[in-house]
Design a protein around this motif. Structure first.
Motif, PDB file in Angstrom:
ATOM      1  N   SER A 155      38.875  40.940  62.230  1.00 34.27           N
ATOM      2  CA  SER A 155      38.143  40.811  60.968  1.00 34.27           C
ATOM      3  C   SER A 155      38.801  41.735  59.959  1.00 34.27           C
ATOM      4  O   SER A 155      38.872  42.943  60.172  1.00 34.27           O
ATOM      5  N   ARG A 156      39.272  41.178  58.838  1.00 30.87           N
ATOM      6  CA  ARG A 156      40.014  41.971  57.848  1.00 30.87           C
ATOM      7  C   ARG A 156      39.103  42.712  56.878  1.00 30.87           C
ATOM      8  O   ARG A 156      39.548  43.506  56.070  1.00 30.87           O
ATOM      9  N   GLY A 157      37.799  42.446  56.930  1.00 30.15           N
ATOM     10  CA  GLY A 157      36.859  43.141  56.056  1.00 30.15           C
ATOM     11  C   GLY A 157      36.486  42.302  54.848  1.00 30.15           C
ATOM     12  O   GLY A 157      36.115  41.149  54.967  1.00 30.15           O
ATOM     13  N   GLY A 158      36.579  42.897  53.679  1.00 30.86           N
ATOM     14  CA  GLY A 158      36.188  42.216  52.443  1.00 30.86           C
ATOM     15  C   GLY A 158      34.895  42.742  51.848  1.00 30.86           C
ATOM     16  O   GLY A 158      34.289  42.083  51.001  1.00 30.86           O
ATOM     17  N   SER A 159      34.470  43.939  52.271  1.00 34.72           N
ATOM     18  CA  SER A 159      33.268  44.544  51.688  1.00 34.72           C
ATOM     19  C   SER A 159      33.467  44.741  50.186  1.00 34.72           C
ATOM     20  O   SER A 159      34.581  45.023  49.724  1.00 34.72           O
ATOM     21  N   ALA A 160      32.381  44.590  49.426  1.00 35.96           N
ATOM     22  CA  ALA A 160      32.467  44.690  47.967  1.00 35.96           C
ATOM     23  C   ALA A 160      31.086  44.948  47.390  1.00 35.96           C
ATOM     24  O   ALA A 160      30.064  44.765  48.068  1.00 35.96           O
ATOM     25  N   VAL A 161      31.061  45.367  46.139  1.00 38.83           N
ATOM     26  CA  VAL A 161      29.811  45.532  45.388  1.00 38.83           C
ATOM     27  C   VAL A 161      29.944  44.726  44.105  1.00 38.83           C
ATOM     28  O   VAL A 161      30.927  44.869  43.364  1.00 38.83           O
ATOM     29  N   VAL A 162      28.939  43.869  43.848  1.00 33.77           N
ATOM     30  CA  VAL A 162      28.973  42.975  42.696  1.00 33.77           C
ATOM     31  C   VAL A 162      27.782  43.273  41.787  1.00 33.77           C
ATOM     32  O   VAL A 162      26.662  43.489  42.254  1.00 33.77           O
ATOM     33  N   GLY A 163      28.031  43.273  40.481  1.00 28.30           N
ATOM     34  CA  GLY A 163      26.993  43.545  39.503  1.00 28.30           C
ATOM     35  C   GLY A 163      26.187  42.309  39.149  1.00 28.30           C
ATOM     36  O   GLY A 163      26.537  41.183  39.522  1.00 28.30           O
ATOM     37  N   PRO A 164      25.099  42.479  38.383  1.00 27.64           N
ATOM     38  CA  PRO A 164      24.146  41.393  38.139  1.00 27.64           C
ATOM     39  C   PRO A 164      24.629  40.291  37.202  1.00 27.64           C
ATOM     40  O   PRO A 164      23.896  39.325  36.970  1.00 27.64           O
ATOM     41  N   LEU A 165      25.844  40.397  36.697  1.00 32.37           N
ATOM     42  CA  LEU A 165      26.446  39.290  35.959  1.00 32.37           C
ATOM     43  C   LEU A 165      27.647  38.724  36.715  1.00 32.37           C
ATOM     44  O   LEU A 165      28.453  37.978  36.152  1.00 32.37           O
ATOM     45  N   GLY A 166      27.757  39.088  37.981  1.00 31.28           N
ATOM     46  CA  GLY A 166      28.794  38.511  38.834  1.00 31.28           C
ATOM     47  C   GLY A 166      30.116  39.240  38.813  1.00 31.28           C
ATOM     48  O   GLY A 166      31.084  38.775  39.423  1.00 31.28           O
ATOM     49  N   GLU A 167      30.179  40.388  38.162  1.00 29.40           N
ATOM     50  CA  GLU A 167      31.428  41.135  38.085  1.00 29.40           C
ATOM     51  C   GLU A 167      31.517  42.145  39.238  1.00 29.40           C
ATOM     52  O   GLU A 167      30.497  42.647  39.707  1.00 29.40           O
ATOM     53  N   TYR A 168      32.729  42.436  39.687  1.00 32.34           N
ATOM     54  CA  TYR A 168      32.898  43.441  40.727  1.00 32.34           C
ATOM     55  C   TYR A 168      32.632  44.839  40.168  1.00 32.34           C
ATOM     56  O   TYR A 168      33.191  45.237  39.147  1.00 32.34           O
ATOM     57  N   ILE A 169      31.776  45.577  40.870  1.00 33.16           N
ATOM     58  CA  ILE A 169      31.611  47.003  40.616  1.00 33.16           C
ATOM     59  C   ILE A 169      32.553  47.784  41.520  1.00 33.16           C
ATOM     60  O   ILE A 169      33.071  48.827  41.147  1.00 33.16           O
ATOM     61  N   ALA A 170      32.751  47.271  42.730  1.00 31.42           N
ATOM     62  CA  ALA A 170      33.761  47.795  43.658  1.00 31.42           C
ATOM     63  C   ALA A 170      34.495  46.603  44.239  1.00 31.42           C
ATOM     64  O   ALA A 170      33.882  45.712  44.832  1.00 31.42           O
ATOM     65  N   GLN A 171      35.799  46.569  44.046  1.00 30.67           N
ATOM     66  CA  GLN A 171      36.626  45.450  44.491  1.00 30.67           C
ATOM     67  C   GLN A 171      36.619  45.335  46.020  1.00 30.67           C
ATOM     68  O   GLN A 171      36.413  46.318  46.733  1.00 30.67           O
ATOM     69  N   PRO A 172      36.865  44.126  46.557  1.00 27.36           N
ATOM     70  CA  PRO A 172      36.882  43.940  48.013  1.00 27.36           C
ATOM     71  C   PRO A 172      37.913  44.843  48.693  1.00 27.36           C
ATOM     72  O   PRO A 172      39.027  45.027  48.190  1.00 27.36           O
ATOM     73  N   LEU A 173      37.494  45.393  49.822  1.00 33.05           N
ATOM     74  CA  LEU A 173      38.371  46.240  50.641  1.00 33.05           C
ATOM     75  C   LEU A 173      38.843  45.417  51.831  1.00 33.05           C
ATOM     76  O   LEU A 173      38.028  44.883  52.587  1.00 33.05           O
ATOM     77  N   TYR A 174      40.164  45.329  52.000  1.00 32.35           N
ATOM     78  CA  TYR A 174      40.739  44.527  53.083  1.00 32.35           C
ATOM     79  C   TYR A 174      41.700  45.370  53.931  1.00 32.35           C
ATOM     80  O   TYR A 174      42.302  46.338  53.459  1.00 32.35           O
ATOM     81  N   HIS A 175      41.804  44.967  55.199  1.00 27.97           N
ATOM     82  CA  HIS A 175      42.847  45.448  56.114  1.00 27.97           C
ATOM     83  C   HIS A 175      42.764  46.942  56.414  1.00 27.97           C
ATOM     84  O   HIS A 175      43.762  47.546  56.799  1.00 27.97           O
ATOM     85  N   GLN A 176      41.599  47.515  56.275  1.00 31.24           N
ATOM     86  CA  GLN A 176      41.447  48.923  56.636  1.00 31.24           C
ATOM     87  C   GLN A 176      39.974  49.285  56.774  1.00 31.24           C
ATOM     88  O   GLN A 176      39.105  48.622  56.232  1.00 31.24           O
ATOM     89  N   GLU A 177      39.761  50.354  57.517  1.00 34.74           N
ATOM     90  CA  GLU A 177      38.443  50.956  57.594  1.00 34.74           C
ATOM     91  C   GLU A 177      38.252  51.839  56.374  1.00 34.74           C
ATOM     92  O   GLU A 177      39.210  52.413  55.862  1.00 34.74           O
TER      93      GLU A 177
END
Length: 317
Positions: free
Chosen positions: A247-269
């Protein structure tokens, strides 16, 4: 007292699969690190305790199960937790020590009605050390149905915090339009979306939900490799031909208008940090509120059954 801002931490990691102590140790370590960086809400992935058994068959085929597969499932059952139980008490001590909210994906044993069913659950721990609630996944996806039972409407949990209302739907529950509508109607401000889906399409999903619900969406996935799988599992051969990164991850935080607050994190802990601004939730609902001014209750209505379901009722009358 209401707060206008909250700092959240999203933990992208994986324990040693089937090893409850490994998961607890990692939670202790990464919660302390996130709290040191100022996080007030710390979110862990789907079934972090004791891990998501991606790629494993448990010796099951249509029409048959193997004895070795049953032993692997017993090992998984023994590494699950009770809510409340010994592990939630320890997590409560941790949350109280650090004055944080914890939301952790767990495999939960059902002790109330049986001893043979597991659930894919989120457990919520408050900064006073108490279990604030839990949510059981309503429909396990695909082969997950061999491992976990179906939750019911009694655990469509939303908790009140000084920042706003927090609740979650697990992985592909977020594709259930009526489940989302129920959460919006509960006034959700921060929707947690722990998942095992690392595909690009998941990013489209979480951004759509944030925009639809006019809420923050916290997507949390595991970064898992073969190194986290015990080699003595009977069904370890199931993943031998798979890539090393499961599993490469892809955790992220998205704001209430659909914009990224924190971009997806891939390929690492790692730990994603984001500051959420409550005023943006209010502003976002100016032109769209799915269960308010943009609803049509004269045309569409949803009935949600929040009663706990049981096959047996003992009548003392």
């Amino acid at each position: 007292m209401n707060k206008q801002q909250m700092k959240v931490a999203v933990v992208q990691a994986a324990p040693i699969l089937f090893d409850k102590q490994s998961a607890m140790d990692k939670i202790m370590q990464m919660t302390k690190e996130a709290a040191r960086q100022g996080a007030e809400l710390i979110v862990f992935p789907e079934v972090f305790i004791p891990g998501y058994p991606r790629g494993l068959s448990f010796g099951a085929r249509v029409g048959s199960r193997t004895s070795d597969g049953r032993k692997d499932w017993q090992r998984y059952w023994e590494s699950a937790i009770d809510i409340p139980g010994e592990e939630t008490a320890l997590l409560g001590e941790l949350a109280k020590e650090l004055s944080v909210y914890l939301a952790i994906g767990v495999v939960e044993r059902d002790r109330e009605f049986s001893t043979g069913t597991l659930y894919n659950s989120i457990v919520y721990i408050g900064p006073e050390g108490e279990v604030l609630g839990k949510h059981r996944k309503l429909v396990p996806t695909g082969s997950e149905r061999l491992l976990w039972g179906q939750g019911d409407g009694s655990t469509l949990t939303v908790i009140d915090t000084p920042f706003g209302k927090i609740g979650g739907l697990i992985c592909w529950e977020n594709y259930m339009p009526l489940a989302r509508a129920a959460m919006y109607a509960k006034g959700i401000d921060i929707l947690l979306a722990p998942t095992a889906d690392a595909r690009d399409t998941w990013q489209a999903t979480i951004r759509h939900i944030a925009c639809e619900g006019r809420c923050y969406v916290i997507a949390c996935n595991q970064f898992a490799t073969k190194a986290s799988y015990p080699a003595d599992l009977s069904c370890y051969d199931d993943i031998e031909g798979d890539d090393d990164v499961l599993s490469r991850g892809g955790s992220a935080v998205v704001g209430p208008l659909g914009e990224y607050i924190a971009q997806p994190l891939y390929h690492q802990e790692g730990i994603l940090l984001a500051v959420l601004d409550r005023s943006l939730i209010t502003q976002s609902r100016f032109d769209f509120d799915a269960v308010g001014h943009y609803s049509r209750p004269d045309v569409f209505q949803l009935i949600v059954n929040e009663k706990k379901q049981s096959i047996v009722r003992f009548d003392q009358t």
